[in-house]
Design an enzyme around this catalytic site. Structure first.
Site, PDB file in Angstrom:
ATOM      1  N   TYR A 318       0.811  -1.234   0.000  1.00 12.67           N
ATOM      2  CA  TYR A 318       0.000   0.000   0.000  1.00 12.67           C
ATOM      3  C   TYR A 318       0.838   1.275   0.000  1.00 12.67           C
ATOM      4  CZ  TYR A 318      -3.117  -3.490   2.167  1.00 12.67           C
ATOM      5  OH  TYR A 318      -3.828  -4.613   2.478  1.00 12.67           O
ATOM      6  N   CYS A 346      14.378 -10.644  -3.163  1.00  8.48           N
ATOM      7  CA  CYS A 346      14.870 -10.233  -4.480  1.00  8.48           C
ATOM      8  C   CYS A 346      13.838  -9.464  -5.284  1.00  8.48           C
ATOM      9  CB  CYS A 346      15.307 -11.464  -5.250  1.00  8.48           C
ATOM     10  SG  CYS A 346      16.359 -12.503  -4.259  1.00  8.48           S
ATOM     11  N   GLU A 347      13.383  -8.364  -4.748  1.00  6.23           N
ATOM     12  CA  GLU A 347      12.452  -7.489  -5.465  1.00  6.23           C
ATOM     13  C   GLU A 347      12.732  -6.071  -5.030  1.00  6.23           C
ATOM     14  OE1 GLU A 347       8.343  -8.131  -5.856  1.00  6.23           O
ATOM     15  OE2 GLU A 347       8.458 -10.268  -5.424  1.00  6.23           O
TER      16      GLU A 347
END
Ligand code: LLP
Length: 421
Positions: A318, A346-347
């Site tokens: 959000y 891993c993002e």
């Protein structure tokens, strides 16, 4: 107000030093304060004093059995949205007649389970659901107590993903159709109409939308009574917001919210139910994490934590803000510097905060995310094969692990390999 304060330079949960819990439990973990949970519950009790009422804690915000038991011992009811939540509420010791069942997609199995085990009411959200519930109740030789959730078409002025009271949202039936649906319900012998339900959204920081919605519910109550329905219970939903940023203006208090309820529906002689989640559990919880590395990029410094978006998803989902504080209190006058606070997943989305001013922090330090008691642990996942993090409850100088960290074996053995492999 909460019970997470610095004492002698170290952050405490009530009378327990957070660093002691970290040493005993390992990081990351969630920690809840009994005194804060109780205090927030009592604020609603005081706000509704003088009206017959039941405060049904929205379990979706925090479903730990120990949290539910803590509130149930004060007399709370529980708002559940699934068979799992229903069974957890019962397992925590909540009697069926203090459980309300909300949600847009209740299955027949869930209806049967709750009718069998005992339920205060179903908040019905559609005509097909009404017909299904009637059939299930008739097949069991009982009558199902219901309210119909009406959608008042009010703008809750909150984040689009958690606003529910506009006509384009999937929730409830349009208030303009309410009289027809109540007429239909009255004709069903497996259904007992007890009242009306409304919930317009979450993290509301303005009372105006509540006022508008509750006035519409008051009008509808009068109309439905004139049509011959016995409306004696109003479920007014949850949604009152909390201060996520200490530096911002504080949202309205439960007492102000209670005044809106009394002003709008107080003269109808109805029993009032409310379903607060976040305001009770949100600021009663922290997520505590350790800094693994401090990494200097070309333009910014990153704090890489041992917690990640799978443990607390609100910032990446959000864009939510959580205050982050060091567990060791910075000396007065310490200069702040901007950090990007990230997890190891891993993002790029695994970012808790960008350019957040914090005192200088070193690898190995502990930090705490505030306001993490609601929609924290309950929304966690095991993405990246990271085991769910433990939950701890503090009461005075005692603490207990109320959900243990799964072992890697447990995590691995949840999967099975078919015999052809
Ligand atoms: N009643 C109903 C029917 C609800 O749908 C909700 C929340 C509540 C009560 C409790 O609302 P509260 O008092 O906690 O605002 N995951 C999101 C919040 C989703 C809220 C969903 N419904 C977040 O992290 O902000």
């Amino acid at each position: 107000m909460d019970h997470f304060l610095y004492r002698d330079g170290a952050l405490h949960a009530e009378d327990v030093a957070i660093s002691d819990i970290a040493a005993a439990v390992g990081t990351p973990f969630y920690i809840y304060s009994t005194a804060t949970l109780e205090r927030h519950y009592r604020l609603f009790e005081e706000a509704l004093a003088g009206l017959p009422h039941l405060i049904c804690f929205a379990m979706k915000s925090n479903g730990n059995l120990a949290v539910i038991r803590t509130l149930a011992e004060l007399g709370a009811g529980i708002d559940v949205v699934s068979a799992g939540e229903y069974l957890k509420a019962r397992a925590a010791g909540v009697p069926g007649d203090r459980i309300v069942f909300s949600g847009v997609g209740k299955t027949r199995e869930e209806m049967r389970l709750a009718l069998d085990g005992g339920i205060r009411q179903f908040n019905v959200e559609s005509e097909p659901e009404l017909l299904a519930l009637n059939e299930v109740a008739l097949s069991m030789g009982v009558r199902a107590p219901i309210t119909v959730r009406v959608n008042p078409d009010v703008d809750a002025k909150t984040h689009e993903k958690i606003a529910t009271g506009k006509k384009e949202n999937k929730f409830g039936i349009p208030i303009s159709r309410a009289r027809a649906v109540y007429a239909e319900a009255a004709a069903l012998t497996g259904i007992e109409v007890v009242g009306i339900d409304v919930h317009i959204g979450s993290q509301l920081t303005d009372l105006e939308p509540f006022e508008q919605a509750y006035l519409k519910v008051a009008d509808l109550t009068r109309q439905l009574r004139a049509d011959g329905h016995d409306i004696h219970r109003l479920d007014l939903g949850g949604g009152l917001g909390i201060p996520y940023e200490r530096s911002n203006a504080a949202p309205p208090l439960p007492l102000d919210y209670g005044a809106v309820i009394k002003r709008t529906v107080g003269d109808l002689g109805c029993e009032v139910e409310i379903e607060p989640g976040r305001l009770i559990s949100g600021n009663a919880g922290l997520m505590v994490s350790r800094v693994i590395y401090v990494k200097s990029g070309e333009e910014r410094e990153f704090l890489i934590l041992d917690s990640a978006m799978n443990d607390l998803v609100r910032p990446s989902m959000y864009g939510a803000h959580h205050d982050i504080v060091p567990v060791i209190e910075p000396a007065p006058g310490t200069e702040m510097r901007p950090y990007d606070v990230v997890g190891p997943v891993c993002e790029t989305g695994d970012t808790f905060a960008k350019q957040r001013p914090l005192p200088p922090i070193a690898a190995g330090d502990l930090v705490a995310f505030r306001s993490a008691g609601a929609y924290g642990a309950v929304m966690a996942s095991e993405y990246n094969a990271r085991p769910l993090i433990p939950e701890v409850l503090v009461k005075g100088d005692q603490f207990a692990v109320i959900r243990a960290r799964p072992t890697y074996d447990e995590l691995i053995n949840r999967d099975t390999i078919p015999q052809w492999l």
